[in-house]
Write a protein that holds these residues in place. Structure first.
Motif, PDB file in Angstrom:
ATOM      1  N   PRO A 126       0.496  -1.272  -0.195  1.00 16.20           N
ATOM      2  CA  PRO A 126      -0.296  -0.126  -0.120  1.00 16.20           C
ATOM      3  C   PRO A 126       0.867   1.736  -0.079  1.00 16.20           C
ATOM      4  CG  PRO A 126      -0.272  -1.311   2.098  1.00 16.20           C
ATOM      5  CD  PRO A 126       0.559  -2.323   1.049  1.00 16.20           C
ATOM      6  N   SER A 127       0.424   2.317  -0.676  1.00 21.33           N
ATOM      7  CA  SER A 127       1.431   3.875  -0.379  1.00 21.33           C
ATOM      8  C   SER A 127       1.105   3.913   1.383  1.00 21.33           C
ATOM      9  CB  SER A 127       0.342   4.376  -1.487  1.00 21.33           C
ATOM     10  OG  SER A 127      -1.144   5.033  -0.693  1.00 21.33           O
ATOM     11  N   ILE A 128       2.639   5.342   1.389  1.00 17.86           N
ATOM     12  CA  ILE A 128       2.198   5.794   2.402  1.00 17.86           C
ATOM     13  C   ILE A 128       0.795   6.739   2.240  1.00 17.86           C
ATOM     14  CG2 ILE A 128       3.678   7.237   3.522  1.00 17.86           C
ATOM     15  CD1 ILE A 128       4.929   5.534   2.992  1.00 17.86           C
ATOM     16  N   GLU A 129       0.400   6.772   1.640  1.00 19.10           N
ATOM     17  CA  GLU A 129      -0.887   8.037   1.999  1.00 19.10           C
ATOM     18  C   GLU A 129      -1.799   6.886   2.699  1.00 19.10           C
ATOM     19  OE1 GLU A 129      -3.266  10.682  -0.878  1.00 19.10           O
ATOM     20  OE2 GLU A 129      -2.951   9.491  -1.378  1.00 19.10           O
ATOM     21  N   ALA A 130      -1.995   6.089   2.207  1.00 13.35           N
ATOM     22  CA  ALA A 130      -2.850   5.022   1.860  1.00 13.35           C
ATOM     23  C   ALA A 130      -2.000   3.846   3.874  1.00 13.35           C
ATOM     24  CB  ALA A 130      -2.398   3.736   0.812  1.00 13.35           C
ATOM     25  N   GLN A 131      -1.007   4.071   4.169  1.00 14.35           N
ATOM     26  CA  GLN A 131      -1.008   3.545   5.162  1.00 14.35           C
ATOM     27  C   GLN A 131      -1.657   4.509   6.758  1.00 14.35           C
ATOM     28  OE1 GLN A 131       3.351   2.483   5.318  1.00 14.35           O
ATOM     29  NE2 GLN A 131       3.046   1.315   2.856  1.00 14.35           N
ATOM     30  N   HIS A 132      -0.897   5.975   5.639  1.00 16.03           N
ATOM     31  CA  HIS A 132      -1.241   6.706   6.891  1.00 16.03           C
ATOM     32  C   HIS A 132      -2.845   6.960   7.054  1.00 16.03           C
ATOM     33  CE1 HIS A 132       2.223   8.675   8.399  1.00 16.03           C
ATOM     34  NE2 HIS A 132       2.928   8.632   6.747  1.00 16.03           N
ATOM     35  N   THR A 133      -3.459   6.631   5.967  1.00 18.90           N
ATOM     36  CA  THR A 133      -5.206   7.116   6.467  1.00 18.90           C
ATOM     37  C   THR A 133      -5.663   5.609   6.770  1.00 18.90           C
ATOM     38  OG1 THR A 133      -5.223   8.040   4.552  1.00 18.90           O
ATOM     39  CG2 THR A 133      -6.794   6.701   5.129  1.00 18.90           C
ATOM     40  N   ALA A 134      -5.121   4.896   6.853  1.00 21.46           N
ATOM     41  CA  ALA A 134      -5.214   3.163   7.949  1.00 21.46           C
ATOM     42  C   ALA A 134      -5.396   3.454   9.254  1.00 21.46           C
ATOM     43  CB  ALA A 134      -4.752   1.835   7.248  1.00 21.46           C
ATOM     44  N   VAL A 135      -3.306   4.120   8.865  1.00 23.59           N
ATOM     45  CA  VAL A 135      -3.488   4.525  10.563  1.00 23.59           C
ATOM     46  C   VAL A 135      -4.524   5.518  11.468  1.00 23.59           C
ATOM     47  CG1 VAL A 135      -1.943   5.358  12.637  1.00 23.59           C
ATOM     48  CG2 VAL A 135      -1.094   3.807  10.985  1.00 23.59           C
ATOM     49  N   ARG A 136      -5.008   6.982  10.684  1.00 23.60           N
ATOM     50  CA  ARG A 136      -5.605   7.395  11.466  1.00 23.60           C
ATOM     51  C   ARG A 136      -7.190   6.685  11.941  1.00 23.60           C
ATOM     52  NH1 ARG A 136      -9.690   9.849   9.395  1.00 23.60           N
ATOM     53  NH2 ARG A 136      -8.930   8.786   6.817  1.00 23.60           N
ATOM     54  N   ALA A 137      -7.730   5.889  10.372  1.00 24.04           N
ATOM     55  CA  ALA A 137      -9.185   5.356  10.841  1.00 24.04           C
ATOM     56  C   ALA A 137      -9.083   4.538  12.186  1.00 24.04           C
ATOM     57  CB  ALA A 137      -9.217   4.990   9.284  1.00 24.04           C
ATOM     58  N   ALA A 138      -7.915   3.442  11.918  1.00 29.52           N
ATOM     59  CA  ALA A 138      -7.733   2.635  13.179  1.00 29.52           C
ATOM     60  C   ALA A 138      -7.675   3.284  14.396  1.00 29.52           C
ATOM     61  CB  ALA A 138      -6.809   1.657  13.351  1.00 29.52           C
ATOM     62  N   SER A 139      -7.029   4.802  14.815  1.00 29.59           N
ATOM     63  CA  SER A 139      -6.588   5.652  15.865  1.00 29.59           C
ATOM     64  C   SER A 139      -8.558   5.476  16.224  1.00 29.59           C
ATOM     65  CB  SER A 139      -6.070   7.197  16.061  1.00 29.59           C
ATOM     66  OG  SER A 139      -4.686   5.985  15.519  1.00 29.59           O
ATOM     67  N   GLU A 140      -8.887   6.470  14.837  1.00 31.47           N
ATOM     68  CA  GLU A 140     -10.333   6.830  15.455  1.00 31.47           C
ATOM     69  C   GLU A 140     -11.261   5.975  16.050  1.00 31.47           C
ATOM     70  OE1 GLU A 140     -11.370   9.098  11.728  1.00 31.47           O
ATOM     71  OE2 GLU A 140     -10.033  10.342  12.475  1.00 31.47           O
ATOM     72  N   PHE A 141     -11.295   4.729  15.383  1.00 36.96           N
ATOM     73  CA  PHE A 141     -12.163   3.477  15.241  1.00 36.96           C
ATOM     74  C   PHE A 141     -11.820   3.536  17.155  1.00 36.96           C
ATOM     75  CE2 PHE A 141     -14.200  -0.523  13.792  1.00 36.96           C
ATOM     76  CZ  PHE A 141     -15.515   0.132  14.281  1.00 36.96           C
TER      77      PHE A 141
END
Length: 395
Positions: free
Chosen positions: A178-193
């Motif tokens: 996955p792209s770096i952008e997709a990785q950061h997006t996944a991390v943010r979503a996991a943190s928020e959830f």
């Protein structure tokens, strides 16, 4: 065309490449991801049950001991959530978590949900028909399983709009490289959830209801991280596949009008049709496992420390197992597809997914008997979790 999971043409139609792999290289090394691709049904089925493989290796070794780089520090919040869910752990932790969660997925419990699932599906389809159609994915396929799992978890109605985006963004990490952008997006979503679920669980400890978060919050042997990881897994696994079986399935029927006509004429075929749609255009194309001890697959030695990529989409088209595998047959009776996996990681929610699909397809067949495709759909770029961007139809 060769195996190229980043090529839109391959994502749209990988099956010719799979046939070539099964014939000429059923076990082959794929350099861009450092994985061994496994293409035949017998091998995939066996490796799903093989205890010398694992979804994780962290119960047996550190990253360094296993010869793998540790994830970058910024991913820590993501892996803290994911590694606490039962899909990404191995026994004895997996056994304990699955035993606790499976109480909510007994056959009796799941069957008791059928009237509610049917009512949700009917309401969504009624609204869809009333406006003359639209995007079947956004207006029927996605809201149904999200609503069902949200009600099971006890997520208030006002918050449910958050769930689908969180899930889609978290699942972006499961794609290949996955792209770096997709990785950061996944991390943010996991943190928020995770933060949302922790707050919800604390509130349900104080004021328990009849929902799954309330039940899990009362279990002393379940850590807060395990509760969060379990709920995230139930959301992701509980609707991503159902959404894509619905979208891929209707697109498959539109491409095979004789089979669609056959299903419309004989509704008793619906149960076998659902299984066939899962087989013919599989929503989860690849399932990855780590090699914990040296193994041999089809005469190929695969050493400890490697990762195998089990090609579900290829296994489900294997002519050694399925007669005339490239033909869609809504009445196919002998259909040992592996779209739900096998072994200890077999999909816990498979019975619920089948109810959702039967009620959704049934409601559309009943209430939109002349549904037609508006335009050919476009596939999402993801290969591992493979589905359409939209499916525009008229009713």
């Amino acid at each position: 065309m060769r195996f190229d999971p980043w090529n839109p043409d391959f994502v749209a139609h990988p099956y010719d490449v799979y046939a070539e792999l099964r014939r000429e290289a059923p076990v082959s090394f794929f350099e861009p991801t450092g994985q061994w691709l496994v293409a035949r049904h017998a091998d995939v089925n066996a490796l799903l049950r093989e205890r010398r493989l694992g979804r994780s290796y962290l119960h047996a070794a550190t990253h360094e001991e296993f010869g793998q780089p540790a994830p970058p520090d910024f991913q820590e919040p993501f892996w803290r959530v994911v590694n606490a869910g039962m899909l990404d752990v191995e026994p004895p932790v997996h056994t304990r978590l699955r035993r606790l969660v499976s109480k909510a997925f007994t056959p009796r419990m799941v069957e008791s949900l059928r009237p509610r699932v049917a009512a949700i599906a009917a309401g969504l389809v009624d609204a869809f028909v009333a406006k003359g159609g639209g995007d079947l994915l956004a207006e029927v396929a996605e809201p149904l399983p999200v609503t069902v799992i949200a009600e099971m978890l006890g997520v208030p109605e006002s918050d449910r709009r958050l769930l689908r985006p969180w899930s889609a963004e978290i699942c972006g990490m499961y794609e290949l490289n996955p792209s770096i952008e997709a990785q950061h997006t996944a991390v943010r979503a996991a943190s928020e959830f995770a933060a949302y679920l922790k707050d919800l669980a604390r509130e349900r400890r104080r004021n328990p209801g009849e929902d799954l978060v309330s039940a899990l919050a009362q279990i002393a042997e379940l850590t807060e991280d395990e509760l969060v990881g379990t709920c995230v897994l139930l959301l992701n696994a509980g609707h991503e596949a159902t959404v894509n079986v619905t979208g891929n399935g209707w697109w498959s029927l539109f491409r095979n009008p004789a089979e669609l006509a056959r299903l419309r004429a004989d509704r008793s075929l619906l149960p076998t049709a659902i299984e066939e749609l899962m087989r013919w255009d599989t929503p989860l194309q690849m399932f990855e496992r780590w090699v914990l001890e040296d193994i041999e697959v089809n005469g190929v030695a695969i050493p400890k420390g490697m990762e195998v990529a089990l090609l579900f989409g290829s296994a489900n088209r294997d002519p050694e197992v399925f007669a005339d595998p490239d033909r869609l047959d809504v009445g196919r009776a002998d259909n040992p597809h592996i779209s739900f996996g096998a072994g200890i990681h077999f999909c816990l929610g498979a019975p619920l997914a089948r109810i959702e699909l039967l009620e959704s397809f049934g409601a559309l067949l009943d209430k939109a008997p002349a549904m037609e495709l508006v335009r050919e759909p476009v596939w999402n770029p993801g290969y591992v979790i493979r589905g359409l961007k939209a499916l525009e139809v008229t009713v």
